[in-house]
Design a protein around this motif. Structure first.
Motif, short mmCIF file in Angstrom:
data_model
loop_
_atom_site.label_atom_id
_atom_site.label_comp_id
_atom_site.label_asym_id
_atom_site.label_seq_id
_atom_site.Cartn_x
_atom_site.Cartn_y
_atom_site.Cartn_z
N ILE A 88 0.73 -1.00 0.59
CA ILE A 88 0.40 -0.33 -0.01
C ILE A 88 0.55 0.86 0.16
N GLU A 89 0.40 2.30 -1.32
CA GLU A 89 1.21 3.24 -0.80
C GLU A 89 0.87 4.46 -0.42
N THR A 90 1.66 5.10 0.34
CA THR A 90 0.56 6.37 1.04
C THR A 90 1.29 8.00 1.24
N ASP A 91 1.07 8.94 1.61
CA ASP A 91 2.13 9.88 1.45
C ASP A 91 3.02 10.05 3.21
N ALA A 92 1.87 9.52 4.18
CA ALA A 92 2.96 9.11 5.67
C ALA A 92 2.36 8.24 6.24
N VAL A 93 3.07 7.98 7.07
CA VAL A 93 2.22 6.77 8.01
C VAL A 93 3.00 6.77 9.40
N VAL A 94 1.50 7.53 10.15
CA VAL A 94 1.33 6.94 11.50
C VAL A 94 1.37 5.74 12.42
N VAL A 95 2.50 5.70 13.53
CA VAL A 95 3.19 4.97 13.86
C VAL A 95 1.88 4.63 15.18
N GLY A 96 0.32 4.89 15.84
CA GLY A 96 0.05 5.01 16.87
C GLY A 96 -1.39 5.82 16.89
N ALA A 97 -2.14 4.71 17.21
CA ALA A 97 -3.35 5.75 17.22
C ALA A 97 -3.88 6.05 18.41
N GLY A 98 -3.27 5.95 19.39
CA GLY A 98 -3.51 6.75 20.50
C GLY A 98 -4.08 8.66 19.88
N PRO A 99 -4.25 9.84 21.19
CA PRO A 99 -5.11 10.75 20.65
C PRO A 99 -4.02 11.52 20.36
N VAL A 100 -2.55 11.26 20.68
CA VAL A 100 -1.53 12.42 19.72
C VAL A 100 -2.00 12.01 18.51
N GLY A 101 -1.37 10.54 18.25
CA GLY A 101 -1.51 10.13 16.88
C GLY A 101 -2.66 10.14 15.85
N LEU A 102 -4.12 10.20 15.79
CA LEU A 102 -5.05 10.52 15.98
C LEU A 102 -4.81 12.50 14.94
N PHE A 103 -4.75 13.16 16.75
CA PHE A 103 -4.65 14.15 15.44
C PHE A 103 -3.77 14.81 14.49
N ALA A 104 -2.25 13.85 14.68
CA ALA A 104 -1.94 14.18 13.57
C ALA A 104 -2.07 13.73 12.95
N VAL A 105 -3.46 13.06 12.25
CA VAL A 105 -3.22 12.56 10.55
C VAL A 105 -4.41 14.06 10.30
N GLY A 146 1.91 -9.23 7.55
CA GLY A 146 2.26 -9.33 6.19
C GLY A 146 2.33 -8.48 5.45
N THR A 147 1.40 -6.91 5.82
CA THR A 147 1.55 -5.81 4.51
C THR A 147 3.00 -5.14 4.83
N VAL A 148 2.40 -4.47 3.12
CA VAL A 148 4.23 -3.55 3.54
C VAL A 148 3.79 -2.30 3.08
N LEU A 149 3.93 -1.66 3.52
CA LEU A 149 3.44 0.33 3.78
C LEU A 149 4.56 1.00 3.20
N LEU A 150 4.06 1.62 1.92
CA LEU A 150 5.14 2.33 1.14
C LEU A 150 5.03 4.23 1.18
N CYS A 151 5.54 4.68 1.90
CA CYS A 151 5.82 6.25 2.69
C CYS A 151 6.78 7.18 2.26
N ARG A 152 6.78 8.60 1.95
CA ARG A 152 7.47 9.13 2.01
C ARG A 152 8.35 9.69 3.68
N ALA A 153 7.10 9.49 4.55
CA ALA A 153 7.00 10.16 5.89
C ALA A 153 6.74 8.88 6.79
N VAL A 154 7.68 9.28 7.94
CA VAL A 154 7.29 8.45 9.22
C VAL A 154 6.52 8.96 10.58
N ILE A 155 5.66 9.33 11.28
CA ILE A 155 5.42 10.25 12.69
C ILE A 155 4.79 8.92 13.30
N LEU A 156 5.97 8.97 14.15
CA LEU A 156 6.27 8.06 15.75
C LEU A 156 5.06 8.92 16.81
#
Length: 338
Positions: free
Chosen positions: A4-21, A106-116
């Motif tokens: 799956i290709e996307t612009d950015a991957v956010v690692v973590g769906a807590g409150p800060v991760g959701l606001f980062a989205v 097994g999924t692979v994500l391709l992205c330009r930016a990663v936000i932890l």
């Protein structure tokens, strides 16, 4: 293998991760989101969904679950792709400057930016060393309170001396048939105001304080408690009638594979440049409790600000050469799906 290709991957769906989205969406950065839990919210939904939060701007008091629900709704216009119940097992650079993130399914994500935004990592509760504990876990022994109302009319024993134990004792005193608080010391580690409230309730007979004492054993059958046995400092046992044991002995945190991603670390936190949110590897940013820098405050509102910073920095990576003309949301509104 699904790629799956996307612009950015956010690692973590807590409150800060959701606001980062949301913040990424505001600067036209599409996101995929990874979380090991089967639902959004991180610790807020996993540990204390019905606990009020008092330091979220604009909300004198808001339940943790309600805050998560609103953050999900806020991010929804940007159609993030959520990957729940999986972990990021590998992070590798591609020849074209993108990052390749392998997931545990097994999924692979391709992205330009990663936000932890993974907070303190995956958490597991500290379990009391009691015989046959596993027979009661999930039916009569719990390490969080998913639904306060489920404990109405129950005989509840709470073990622990921190904020969670004291706060829930105060809350459940209103609806439980009986609340007993077991702590190995006479003094508690909770906020002074909360401890004072607990002692007032104890003086009024609404809560029983069993301290100093420690858990000694469990009585019951078929996963259902009849009593919790405690022992004082001399080892003298005492039986507390109980339907439920809430054990609040803290959490064991593990940040997992992130520790092996070649990032500069201090303890279990990733070091960032607070001016940009950037980590020590290009294209990787961090916000919330997973990151650290001089003067760091471990607050949700601080994480929100860091998420906005990280999203803005990610824009430059996702859209190189494009100028970001910052516009307030009151002027720009919320754009639709990206």
């Amino acid at each position: 293998m699904t790629v799956i290709e996307t612009d950015a991957v956010v690692v973590g769906a807590g409150p800060v991760g959701l606001f980062a989205v949301f913040q990424c969406g505001m600067v036209k950065v599409r996101c995929a989101v990874i979380d090991a839990l089967p639902h959004p919210g991180g610790q807020l939904t996993a540990l204390y969904p019905e606990k009020p939060i008092y330091d979220c701007p604009g909300h004198p008091s808001i339940l943790a679950a309600d805050l998560v629900e609103r953050l999900v709704a806020q991010a929804a216009p940007f159609a993030p792709v959520y990957h729940f119940g999986v972990t990021a097992t590998a992070l590798d650079p591609e020849s074209d400057g993108r990052w390749r993130i392998g997931l545990s399914d097994g999924t692979v994500l391709l992205c330009r930016a990663v936000i932890l935004a993974s907070g303190g990592g995956a958490f597991a509760p500290k379990r009391p060393p009691l015989p046959d504990l596993d027979q009661f876990e999930g039916t009569s022994v719990f390490y969080s309170v998913p639904r306060r109302e489920a404990l109405r009319g129950q005989r509840v024993v709470i073990a622990g001396g921190g904020d969670a134990a004291v706060d829930w004792a105060i809350s459940l005193a209103e609806i439980a048939a009986r609340v007993s608080v077991v702590h190995r010391r006479e003094r508690f580690r909770a906020a002074p105001v909360a401890e004072a409230t607990l002692r007032r309730l104890a003086a009024e007979g609404a809560v029983e304080l069993v301290a100093p004492a420690q858990l000694h054993g469990l009585e019951g059958q078929d996963g259902r408690l009849d009593a919790v046995v405690v022992a004082d400092l001399d080892g003298v046992p005492r039986r507390l009638p109980a339907d439920v044991l809430l054990a609040f002995f803290g959490l064991l945190g593990e940040i997992g594979p992130i520790a092996g991603w070649g990032l500069t670390m201090e303890g279990n936190a990733v070091v960032i440049d607070p001016a940009s949110g950037a980590c020590s590897r290009p294209g990787i940013f961090a916000c919330g409790d997973i990151c650290t820098y001089p003067g760091k405050l471990r607050l949700i509102l601080t994480g929100f600000a860091e998420a906005a910073r990280a999203a803005t920095s990610a824009f430059a990576v996702v859209h190189p050469g494009e100028a970001l003309h910052f516009v307030h949301s009151t002027t720009a509104g919320v754009p639709g799906p990206l």
